[in-house]
Structures are given as structure tokens and as C-alpha cells.
Write a protein that holds these residues in place. Structure first.
Motif, PDB file in Angstrom:
ATOM      1  N   LEU A  65      20.942  59.611  43.233  1.00 55.50           N
ATOM      2  CA  LEU A  65      20.649  59.798  41.820  1.00 55.50           C
ATOM      3  C   LEU A  65      19.784  58.646  41.340  1.00 55.50           C
ATOM      4  CD1 LEU A  65      24.273  60.673  40.646  1.00 55.50           C
ATOM      5  CD2 LEU A  65      22.381  62.275  40.975  1.00 55.50           C
ATOM      6  N   PHE A  66      18.758  58.962  40.566  1.00 56.56           N
ATOM      7  CA  PHE A  66      17.913  57.924  39.982  1.00 56.56           C
ATOM      8  C   PHE A  66      18.730  57.142  38.963  1.00 56.56           C
ATOM      9  CE2 PHE A  66      15.281  56.746  36.307  1.00 56.56           C
ATOM     10  CZ  PHE A  66      14.448  55.813  36.907  1.00 56.56           C
ATOM     11  N   HIS A  67      18.531  55.828  38.930  1.00 56.28           N
ATOM     12  CA  HIS A  67      19.226  54.981  37.953  1.00 56.28           C
ATOM     13  C   HIS A  67      18.251  54.398  36.944  1.00 56.28           C
ATOM     14  CE1 HIS A  67      21.128  51.254  36.426  1.00 56.28           C
ATOM     15  NE2 HIS A  67      22.227  51.973  36.464  1.00 56.28           N
ATOM     16  N   SER A  68      17.222  53.667  37.402  1.00 52.12           N
ATOM     17  CA  SER A  68      16.319  53.008  36.461  1.00 52.12           C
ATOM     18  C   SER A  68      15.093  52.439  37.162  1.00 52.12           C
ATOM     19  CB  SER A  68      17.044  51.872  35.730  1.00 52.12           C
ATOM     20  OG  SER A  68      17.475  50.883  36.645  1.00 52.12           O
ATOM     21  N   PHE A  69      14.135  52.054  36.335  1.00 56.28           N
ATOM     22  CA  PHE A  69      12.983  51.268  36.786  1.00 56.28           C
ATOM     23  C   PHE A  69      13.183  49.841  36.299  1.00 56.28           C
ATOM     24  CE2 PHE A  69      10.927  55.472  36.735  1.00 56.28           C
ATOM     25  CZ  PHE A  69      10.346  55.458  37.995  1.00 56.28           C
ATOM     26  N   HIS A  70      12.626  48.922  37.046  1.00 59.37           N
ATOM     27  CA  HIS A  70      12.704  47.515  36.647  1.00 59.37           C
ATOM     28  C   HIS A  70      11.646  47.243  35.581  1.00 59.37           C
ATOM     29  CE1 HIS A  70      13.349  43.300  36.740  1.00 59.37           C
ATOM     30  NE2 HIS A  70      12.356  42.979  37.526  1.00 59.37           N
ATOM     31  N   THR A  71      12.097  46.732  34.456  1.00 60.64           N
ATOM     32  CA  THR A  71      11.190  46.275  33.397  1.00 60.64           C
ATOM     33  C   THR A  71      11.527  44.815  33.146  1.00 60.64           C
ATOM     34  OG1 THR A  71      11.019  48.450  32.383  1.00 60.64           O
ATOM     35  CG2 THR A  71      10.464  46.580  31.003  1.00 60.64           C
ATOM     36  N   GLU A  72      10.552  43.984  33.360  1.00 69.86           N
ATOM     37  CA  GLU A  72      10.756  42.544  33.208  1.00 69.86           C
ATOM     38  C   GLU A  72      10.313  42.102  31.827  1.00 69.86           C
ATOM     39  OE1 GLU A  72       9.735  39.298  36.349  1.00 69.86           O
ATOM     40  OE2 GLU A  72       7.974  39.586  35.080  1.00 69.86           O
ATOM     41  N   ASP A  73      11.105  41.241  31.234  1.00 69.16           N
ATOM     42  CA  ASP A  73      10.685  40.633  29.972  1.00 69.16           C
ATOM     43  C   ASP A  73      10.783  39.121  30.125  1.00 69.16           C
ATOM     44  OD1 ASP A  73      13.507  40.803  29.977  1.00 69.16           O
ATOM     45  OD2 ASP A  73      13.572  40.604  27.806  1.00 69.16           O
ATOM     46  N   LYS A  74       9.717  38.464  29.748  1.00 64.33           N
ATOM     47  CA  LYS A  74       9.657  37.011  29.835  1.00 64.33           C
ATOM     48  C   LYS A  74       9.285  36.465  28.469  1.00 64.33           C
ATOM     49  CE  LYS A  74       8.530  36.166  34.637  1.00 64.33           C
ATOM     50  NZ  LYS A  74       7.651  35.500  35.573  1.00 64.33           N
ATOM     51  N   GLU A  75       9.885  35.328  28.162  1.00 62.63           N
ATOM     52  CA  GLU A  75       9.576  34.666  26.905  1.00 62.63           C
ATOM     53  C   GLU A  75       8.677  33.467  27.202  1.00 62.63           C
ATOM     54  OE1 GLU A  75      12.097  32.663  23.300  1.00 62.63           O
ATOM     55  OE2 GLU A  75      12.929  34.432  24.292  1.00 62.63           O
ATOM     56  N   ASP A  76       7.550  33.379  26.471  1.00 58.23           N
ATOM     57  CA  ASP A  76       6.658  32.237  26.685  1.00 58.23           C
ATOM     58  C   ASP A  76       7.107  31.044  25.834  1.00 58.23           C
ATOM     59  OD1 ASP A  76       5.691  32.616  24.085  1.00 58.23           O
ATOM     60  OD2 ASP A  76       3.846  33.602  24.732  1.00 58.23           O
ATOM     61  N   ALA A  77       6.382  29.945  25.938  1.00 57.96           N
ATOM     62  CA  ALA A  77       6.747  28.708  25.237  1.00 57.96           C
ATOM     63  C   ALA A  77       6.784  28.883  23.720  1.00 57.96           C
ATOM     64  CB  ALA A  77       5.786  27.597  25.618  1.00 57.96           C
ATOM     65  N   ASP A  78       6.008  29.829  23.201  1.00 61.92           N
ATOM     66  CA  ASP A  78       5.971  30.070  21.754  1.00 61.92           C
ATOM     67  C   ASP A  78       7.069  31.026  21.280  1.00 61.92           C
ATOM     68  OD1 ASP A  78       3.718  28.451  21.566  1.00 61.92           O
ATOM     69  OD2 ASP A  78       2.346  30.149  21.850  1.00 61.92           O
TER      70      ASP A  78
END
Length: 150
Positions: free
Chosen positions: A117-130
Motif C-alpha cells: 500500500l502506498f503511504h507517502s512521498f517525502h517532502t522536505e522543509d528547511k528553514e533558512d537563517a532568516d
């Protein structure tokens, strides 16, 4: 739910027969959910699929089992978690390994005799210095296939 700490995650390797079978069981859902994910992110985080912005939905989802290039399998008390790296042929056609042309997906099976069964795709979130967040769902050939929850 299994965690990185509670699962026994194997090393990355080329997909073998069982993983290719599992891919076949979820291929249609992968295509449908990838298109849906892009449409969803285009509303709020268009940078998530920036390198695919010129692709049609059909081009984005034109992959097959031949584009399933890497897998890691995590064994849990209740089944197997499959992490896969999937090439998007329309993006990978230029041959540059630095082009974000891969998605990482997660699937689950209760065992070798049970359908995946499909579960998910990887979505990355990164926070920059600002403090600004950047999102992405497309990865390069060289980026490792790692554990992700959603």
C-alpha cells in the motif's frame, strides 16, 4: 507506528523481485498521488516542484518500474516498510545528476504475501537563517534515501 529507532532499516540497494512486485501493486496510486501532491503544493509552496513546473501531469507521472532505481526496506513488528527512489524520466533526460529528478516514496506491506500500500512521498522543509521555510519534493540522484514519516 514504527519509528526510525524501532525499525530495522536495511542498506540501500537496487530493487529486487519482491520490491519490483510491490512497486507494481502501487504504481497507479503513486502516479495519482504524485500529481495530486504537485497540485496541492502549487497552491502554497510552488518551489516544492520547481524543476517540474514545465511538465504536464502526464510527463510528471510517466515513470515505470524501470525508473525505480533504489530501495531500502525496514522490518517492523507488523510488516515491512519500503522506501523507494523513483526517477522522473522527463526531468532526468538531461543526464545531470544534480538535477532534482527523483521522488522518494514510502509504502507498506504486512508481509511478502500481502499487497503493498502506498503511504507517502517525502517532502522536505528547511528553514533558512532568516526563518523562511523552503519546501521540496524532488531530489537529485546523489541524495540519500533516508527514513521519513510523511
Amino acid at each position: 507506528m514504527a519509528t526510525k529507532e524501532t525499525a530495522d532499516m536495511g542498506e540501500p540497494h537496487a530493487p529486487k523481485e519482491a520490491s519490483i512486485k510491490a512497486f507494481g501493486e502501487i504504481e497507479h496510486e503513486l502516479k495519482k498521488q504524485l500529481v495530486h501532491l504537485r497540485h496541492d503544493h502549487d497552491k502554497h509552496e510552488p518551489q516544492c516542484f520547481a524543476s517540474a513546473r514545465d511538465l504536464s501531469d502526464h510527463e510528471l507521472s510517466s515513470f515505470s518500474a524501470d525508473d525505480f532505481v533504489l530501495v531500502r526496506v525496514a522490518t517492523t513488528a507488523y510488516g515491512l516498510i519500503l522506501f523507494g527512489k523513483l526517477r522522473i524520466p522527463a526531468l532526468a533526460s538531461n543526464g545531470d545528476s544534480n538535477t532534482p529528478a527523483y521522488v522518494h516514496f514510502r509504502a507498506f506491506s504486512e508481509g511478502p504475501d500481502q499487497a503493498a500500500l502506498f503511504h507517502s512521498f517525502h517532502t522536505e522543509d528547511k528553514e533558512d537563517a532568516d526563518g523562511n521555510k523552503a519546501f521540496r519534493s524532488l531530489f537529485t540522484a546523489d541524495e540519500p534515501l533516508v527514513w521519513f514519516d510523511a
